[in-house]
Enzyme design. Structure first.
Site, PDB file in Angstrom:
ATOM      1  CB  ALA A 190      -0.921   0.000   1.223  1.00  0.00           C
ATOM      2  CB  ALA A 194      12.577  -1.504   7.765  1.00  0.00           C
ATOM      3  CG  ASN A 226       2.371 -11.551  -2.887  1.00  0.00           C
ATOM      4  OD1 ASN A 226       2.869 -11.897  -3.953  1.00  0.00           O
ATOM      5  ND2 ASN A 226       1.594 -10.489  -2.790  1.00  0.00           N
ATOM      6  CG  HIS A 284      -4.634 -13.897   2.950  1.00  0.00           C
ATOM      7  ND1 HIS A 284      -5.567 -14.612   2.233  1.00  0.00           N
ATOM      8  CD2 HIS A 284      -3.497 -13.931   2.224  1.00  0.00           C
ATOM      9  CE1 HIS A 284      -5.005 -15.065   1.118  1.00  0.00           C
ATOM     10  NE2 HIS A 284      -3.752 -14.666   1.094  1.00  0.00           N
ATOM     11  N   PRO A 320      -5.834 -10.959  -0.734  1.00  0.00           N
ATOM     12  CG  PRO A 320      -4.750 -10.281   1.232  1.00  0.00           C
ATOM     13  CD  PRO A 320      -5.000 -11.481   0.350  1.00  0.00           C
ATOM     14  CD  GLN A 321      -0.777  -9.489  -4.894  1.00  0.00           C
ATOM     15  OE1 GLN A 321       0.144  -8.697  -4.720  1.00  0.00           O
ATOM     16  NE2 GLN A 321      -0.614 -10.604  -5.586  1.00  0.00           N
TER      17      GLN A 321
HETATM   18  C1  LIG Z   1       4.140 -15.451   2.244  1.00  0.00           C
HETATM   19  C2  LIG Z   1       2.949 -14.632   1.814  1.00  0.00           C
HETATM   20  C3  LIG Z   1       2.214 -15.022   0.697  1.00  0.00           C
HETATM   21  C4  LIG Z   1       1.107 -14.272   0.294  1.00  0.00           C
HETATM   22  N1  LIG Z   1       0.463 -14.616  -0.858  1.00  0.00           N
HETATM   23  C5  LIG Z   1      -0.493 -13.794  -1.337  1.00  0.00           C
HETATM   24  C6  LIG Z   1      -1.056 -14.032  -2.615  1.00  0.00           C
HETATM   25  O1  LIG Z   1      -0.688 -14.981  -3.318  1.00  0.00           O
HETATM   26  N2  LIG Z   1      -2.020 -13.167  -3.054  1.00  0.00           N
HETATM   27  C7  LIG Z   1      -2.443 -12.114  -2.301  1.00  0.00           C
HETATM   28  O2  LIG Z   1      -3.330 -11.386  -2.744  1.00  0.00           O
HETATM   29  N3  LIG Z   1      -1.933 -11.883  -1.097  1.00  0.00           N
HETATM   30  C8  LIG Z   1      -0.939 -12.668  -0.614  1.00  0.00           C
HETATM   31  N4  LIG Z   1      -0.367 -12.385   0.586  1.00  0.00           N
HETATM   32  C9  LIG Z   1      -0.892 -11.238   1.361  1.00  0.00           C
HETATM   33  C10 LIG Z   1      -0.504  -9.887   0.802  1.00  0.00           C
HETATM   34  O3  LIG Z   1       0.708  -9.963   0.103  1.00  0.00           O
HETATM   35  C11 LIG Z   1      -0.419  -8.885   1.957  1.00  0.00           C
HETATM   36  O4  LIG Z   1      -1.655  -8.847   2.621  1.00  0.00           O
HETATM   37  C12 LIG Z   1      -0.109  -7.468   1.477  1.00  0.00           C
HETATM   38  O5  LIG Z   1       1.018  -7.448   0.643  1.00  0.00           O
HETATM   39  C13 LIG Z   1       0.107  -6.557   2.671  1.00  0.00           C
HETATM   40  O6  LIG Z   1       0.315  -5.234   2.237  1.00  0.00           O
HETATM   41  P1  LIG Z   1       0.550  -4.065   3.273  1.00  0.00           P
HETATM   42  O7  LIG Z   1       0.692  -2.816   2.493  1.00  0.00           O
HETATM   43  O8  LIG Z   1      -0.491  -4.134   4.317  1.00  0.00           O
HETATM   44  O9  LIG Z   1       1.909  -4.423   4.032  1.00  0.00           O
HETATM   45  P2  LIG Z   1       3.361  -4.710   3.458  1.00  0.00           P
HETATM   46  O10 LIG Z   1       3.341  -4.903   1.996  1.00  0.00           O
HETATM   47  O11 LIG Z   1       3.932  -5.782   4.297  1.00  0.00           O
HETATM   48  O12 LIG Z   1       4.148  -3.355   3.714  1.00  0.00           O
HETATM   49  C14 LIG Z   1       4.619  -2.935   4.969  1.00  0.00           C
HETATM   50  C15 LIG Z   1       5.963  -2.268   4.753  1.00  0.00           C
HETATM   51  O13 LIG Z   1       6.290  -1.497   5.899  1.00  0.00           O
HETATM   52  C16 LIG Z   1       7.646  -1.692   6.211  1.00  0.00           C
HETATM   53  N5  LIG Z   1       7.798  -1.402   7.634  1.00  0.00           N
HETATM   54  C17 LIG Z   1       7.177  -2.002   8.667  1.00  0.00           C
HETATM   55  N6  LIG Z   1       7.533  -1.405   9.820  1.00  0.00           N
HETATM   56  C18 LIG Z   1       8.376  -0.418   9.498  1.00  0.00           C
HETATM   57  C19 LIG Z   1       9.068   0.560  10.260  1.00  0.00           C
HETATM   58  N7  LIG Z   1       8.958   0.640  11.586  1.00  0.00           N
HETATM   59  N8  LIG Z   1       9.884   1.424   9.608  1.00  0.00           N
HETATM   60  C20 LIG Z   1      10.013   1.364   8.269  1.00  0.00           C
HETATM   61  N9  LIG Z   1       9.378   0.475   7.503  1.00  0.00           N
HETATM   62  C21 LIG Z   1       8.561  -0.410   8.117  1.00  0.00           C
HETATM   63  C22 LIG Z   1       7.907  -3.127   5.823  1.00  0.00           C
HETATM   64  O14 LIG Z   1       9.276  -3.370   5.670  1.00  0.00           O
HETATM   65  C23 LIG Z   1       7.094  -3.256   4.548  1.00  0.00           C
HETATM   66  O15 LIG Z   1       7.831  -2.880   3.413  1.00  0.00           O
HETATM   67  C24 LIG Z   1       0.718 -13.123   1.031  1.00  0.00           C
HETATM   68  C25 LIG Z   1       1.447 -12.743   2.154  1.00  0.00           C
HETATM   69  C26 LIG Z   1       2.572 -13.469   2.543  1.00  0.00           C
HETATM   70  C27 LIG Z   1       3.347 -13.037   3.764  1.00  0.00           C
END
Ligand SMILES: Cc1cc2nc3c(=O)[nH]c(=O)nc-3n(C[C@H](O)[C@H](O)[C@H](O)COP(=O)(O)OP(=O)(O)OC[C@H]3O[C@@H](n4cnc5c(N)ncnc54)[C@H](O)[C@@H]3O)c2cc1C
Ligand SMILES: *[C@@H]1O[C@H](CO)[C@@H](O)[C@H](O)[C@H]1NC(C)=O
Ligand SMILES: *[C@@H]1O[C@H](CO)[C@@H](O)[C@H](O)[C@H]1NC(C)=O
Ligand SMILES: *[C@@H]1O[C@H](CO)[C@@H](O)[C@H](O)[C@H]1NC(C)=O
Ligand SMILES: *[C@@H]1O[C@H](CO)[C@@H](O)[C@H](O)[C@H]1NC(C)=O
Ligand SMILES: *[C@@H]1O[C@H](CO)[C@@H](O)[C@H](O)[C@H]1NC(C)=O
Ligand SMILES: *[C@@H]1O[C@H](CO)[C@@H](O)[C@H](O)[C@H]1NC(C)=O
Ligand SMILES: *[C@@H]1O[C@H](CO)[C@@H](O)[C@H](O)[C@H]1NC(C)=O
Ligand SMILES: *[C@@H]1O[C@H](CO)[C@@H](O)[C@H](O)[C@H]1NC(C)=O
Length: 619
Positions: free
Chosen positions: A58, A78, A146, A556, A601-602
């Site tokens: 996001a 990070a 993912n 998820h 969810p992506q």
């Molecule tokens: C192994 C795995 C497989 C998956 N497979 C799928 C799939 O096939 N299809 C699908 O739709 N979804 C999948 N998902 C779920 C989906 O990818 C996630 O729900 C989504 O990417 C989360 O997005 P986000 O923006 O919430 O967080 P993230 O994309 O995790 O972003 C958070 C970011 O914040 C950074 N961060 C955190 N704390 C700090 C800090 N204190 N200072 C600086 N930076 C920080 C992190 O390093 C990271 O870059 C999967 C997830 C995983 C873990």
């Protein structure tokens, strides 16, 4: 409106021409990407219009849209570049499932450059196992680790979201433009897929196709896993026919080959980094602070004015003229809010954290979907068996390098959705049936996923792995603090199987897996007897015991900074992502989903990021 028609696009600022950091992506020099190094910050105090904490799924989408409006944007991330830090494992779709980052077990192999190494509290409902919960620590965040499946949830699920947050912007009809805006769709390449028994129809009308669409590439893999064709038949045999439209049109029913975040041109992972960031850094004032951890949101009174950060031991302050946007993911967004004084009052006070906004919901309401499988031998090859066959690797590498085809170009997979059929429902308790009846009528309760492992001489070339995921978890977990510092990991409790309804659903879904395996449709491909858990597991109690020992997360987790209307009742942000009780602070990521959506969810997280960016810019 569209990114690529932005007037800034394509015009590299002069400073960007001066120095380039060359990043070798994947396997060949032709895939090298030149990144202007002037888009990367030197540690030190700085001021931006917007600060985005977390350059993940996001975060980079929001940051890019804000930067494209002409604003200055600082991204605090990070991690670094996954193409450098994890190479092919993160870039090549065929390797996605072999990345050790996925290991859910307590003794997981640490990958500190890529992963936050989060380990959950023992799950009392699941034989007290501690679970390694992978979370991307890299530009692109979890979109960089993912398993690439990309599709949308159901119309009813989005309507439920809209109703819960009191805003019609979250209905399917109103979200559709954001789904479209965030992606470029490429139809299947039948010549490369080269599997006449795996053709299908799909709905192109819900996408933008061509060259002027959104940043994230969505396509069908350039290779079909032969074992998937048999699972498709087995699932059809138990009532899950193949969908004629696929899973991007607001309906999740029956089976389909899933769309994925793969750039079909070279069959590399498409992430928020390849999609959004690479465009932004060429034409906007986005500045990325990589290898930089956000430690605290700074407030003047109740207005968020900046973020205190640390790059490799250098501590400094980033100041926001306009807003701070937290996109640190389901586990770290609530942690950052809490250490900064936004969260449940008593918990913060017990750690000596001054309370800026007493929000009981921060860290609560964690939804997590679990899955488990039944395995039997298969005579037919699969992605896993192909990649385990040493003799074939030169061929597969040549296919991948010459035209982005073959097993390396694909991460799978065939998935299917259903509401449990009447015969399965009859076995559920009244309480569980009542809970399920409150869900939208189009909400699929169970997802099935076709998977594979390499087999053995006695059990066939492939160990077929058919899984079921519980898409309507009633158990809730939480994220809490052990200290007032971001340098200590948060405590994570997924609450698996703490609600008995989830256990009932899991047992029912397990029986459906066995029905599918037992169908005559898959019999010609099957070898031997059930491998896992094996025929000794028969009673409901035995089945539940197997699930408690074997279930893992489908990754998820969400809901820990839930969107809603009533802070006292647990809502953390409003429908615009604004945190209750403070100014100048939003959360935009998986943590704000009010509940876990059916499916993966992506796609929704990208659409959400686009929508909130629009809201911030007043569009
Ligand atoms: C192994 C795995 C497989 C998956 N497979 C799928 C799939 O096939 N299809 C699908 O739709 N979804 C999948 N998902 C779920 C989906 O990818 C996630 O729900 C989504 O990417 C989360 O997005 P986000 O923006 O919430 O967080 P993230 O994309 O995790 O972003 C958070 C970011 O914040 C950074 N961060 C955190 N704390 C700090 C800090 N204190 N200072 C600086 N930076 C920080 C992190 O390093 C990271 O870059 C999967 C997830 C995983 C873990
Ligand atoms: C992976 O990377 C190496 C170089 O580091 C390269 O030789 C190889 O071809 C790459 N691609 C694949 C698909 O393994
Ligand atoms: C950076 O900002 C902090 C807080 O505003 C201030 O205390 C510090 O002196 C600044 N450092 C430099 C080098 O300007
Ligand atoms: C479909 O075709 C592939 C070969 O192209 C084969 O391996 C597979 O077994 C076939 N599936 C079915 C269900 O016949
Ligand atoms: C599946 O398709 C078959 C054949 O087209 C049809 O007879 C059957 O009713 C369908 N089943 C479901 C559950 O839609
Ligand atoms: C892709 O490349 C492989 C290996 O060079 C070749 O055998 C195959 O025919 C090519 N496929 C297409 C669709 O061009
Ligand atoms: C479930 O509810 C029905 C009536 O709605 C009742 O007849 C039945 O006994 C209940 N079953 C159980 C197991 O409580
Ligand atoms: C978090 O969840 C665990 C397990 O359900 C529970 O014991 C604990 O009290 C919860 N903590 C908070 C702060 O809600
Ligand atoms: C498997 O199928 C056979 C016959 O088709 C049936 O008798 C048996 O009950 C089935 N077993 C399961 C676990 O579905």
């Amino acid at each position: 409106m569209d990114w690529r028609s932005n007037p800034l696009n394509g015009t590299l600022r002069t400073t960007h021409r001066l120095t380039f950091l060359t990043i070798l992506v994947g396997q060949s020099a032709t895939a090298a990407v030149r990144i202007p190094s002037s888009a990367f910050a030197v540690p030190g105090n700085a001021t931006y219009d917007y600060i985005v904490v977390g350059g993940g799924t996001a975060g980079l989408a929001v940051a890019t849209r804000l930067a494209a409006s002409g604003a200055s944007v600082g991204v605090v991330e990070a991690g670094g570049f996954y193409e450098v830090d994890n190479g092919n494992l993160s870039v090549v779709p065929g390797y996605a499932f072999s990345d050790p980052i996925l290991a859910p077990v307590e003794m997981f192999p640490p990958m500190p450059l890529m992963d936050w190494s989060l380990l959950s509290q023992p799950q009392t409902g699941a034989n007290n196992r501690k679970i390694h919960y992978a979370a991307g620590k890299t530009l692109g965040g979890t979109s960089a680790i993912n398993t690439l499946a990309c599709h949308r949830a159901t119309k009813g699920a989005y309507q439920r979201w809209a109703d819960l947050v009191g805003n019609s912007g979250y209905t399917w009809d109103n979200l559709l433009k954001y789904f479209v805006r965030s992606t470029t769709f490429t139809p299947p390449n039948w010549a490369k897929r080269n599997t006449p028994n795996a053709t299908f129809s799909y709905d192109k009308s819900v996408f933008c196709t061509g060259s002027n669409c959104g940043p994230v590439q969505v396509s069908y893999a350039n290779w079909v896993d032969p074992s998937n064709t048999w699972f498709a038949l087995a699932l059809q045999a138990i009532g899950l026919n193949m969908s004629s439209i696929g899973f991007n049109s607001g309906i999740l029913s029956g089976g389909a080959y899933t769309t994925g975040t793969i750039d079909p041109e070279d069959a590399t992972r498409s992430s928020s980094e390849t999609g959004y960031l690479r465009l932004a850094i060429q034409s906007t004032q986005l500045m990325a602070h990589t290898r930089t951890q956000a430690l605290k949101i700074l407030f003047t009174g109740t207005k968020a004015t900046g973020v205190s950060v640390n790059t490799a031991g250098v501590a400094y302050t980033l100041t926001a003229n306009k807003e701070v946007i937290v996109s640190a993911g389901t586990f770290h967004s609530p942690q950052l809010l809490m250490v900064s004084g936004v969260g449940p009052k008593a918990a913060l006070q017990s750690l000596g954290i001054p309370v800026i906004s007493d929000l009981p919901g921060v860290g609560q309401n964690l939804h997590d979907q679990i899955f488990f499988s039944v395995q039997s031998g298969l005579k037919v090859p699969s992605r896993a068996s192909a990649l385990a066959d040493a003799a074939q690797q030169p061929t597969y590498l040549q296919q991948y390098l010459s035209n982005a085809s073959g097993p390396l170009s694909s991460s799978g997979g065939y998935i299917a959705f259903e509401k449990l059929p009447a015969t399965s429902r009859a076995a559920l308790s009244n309480r569980t049936q009542t809970l399920l009846s409150a869900l939208p009528s189009d909400w699929p309760e169970i997802e099935y996923l076709a998977g594979s492992f390499a087999g053995s001489a006695s059990t066939g070339v492939t160990t077929g792995d058919l899984s079921a995921a519980i898409l309507s978890p009633f158990s809730r977990g939480n994220v809490t603090l052990t200290s007032a510092s971001m340098t200590d990991a948060p405590l994570i409790n997924m609450g698996w199987l703490s609600d008995p309804a989830d256990a009932e659903m899991a047992v029912a879904a397990f029986k459906r897996l066995r029905q599918a395996w037992n169908s005559s449709a898959i019999a010609p491909a099957k070898v031997g007897t059930e491998i896992t858990p094996g025929s000794a597991v028969q009673s409901d109690a035995d089945i539940l015991n197997y699930i408690k020992g074997a279930a893992i997360q489908i990754w998820h987790a969400c809901g820990t900074c839930a969107m809603g209307t009533n802070a006292a009742a647990g809502a953390v942000v409003d429908y615009r992502g604004k945190v209750f009780g403070v100014d100048g602070l939003r959360v935009v990521d998986a943590s704000v989903l009010p509940f876990a959506l059916p499916g993966h969810p992506q796609a929704t997280i990208y659409a959400l990021a686009e929508k909130i960016a629009d809201a911030i810019l007043g569009n």
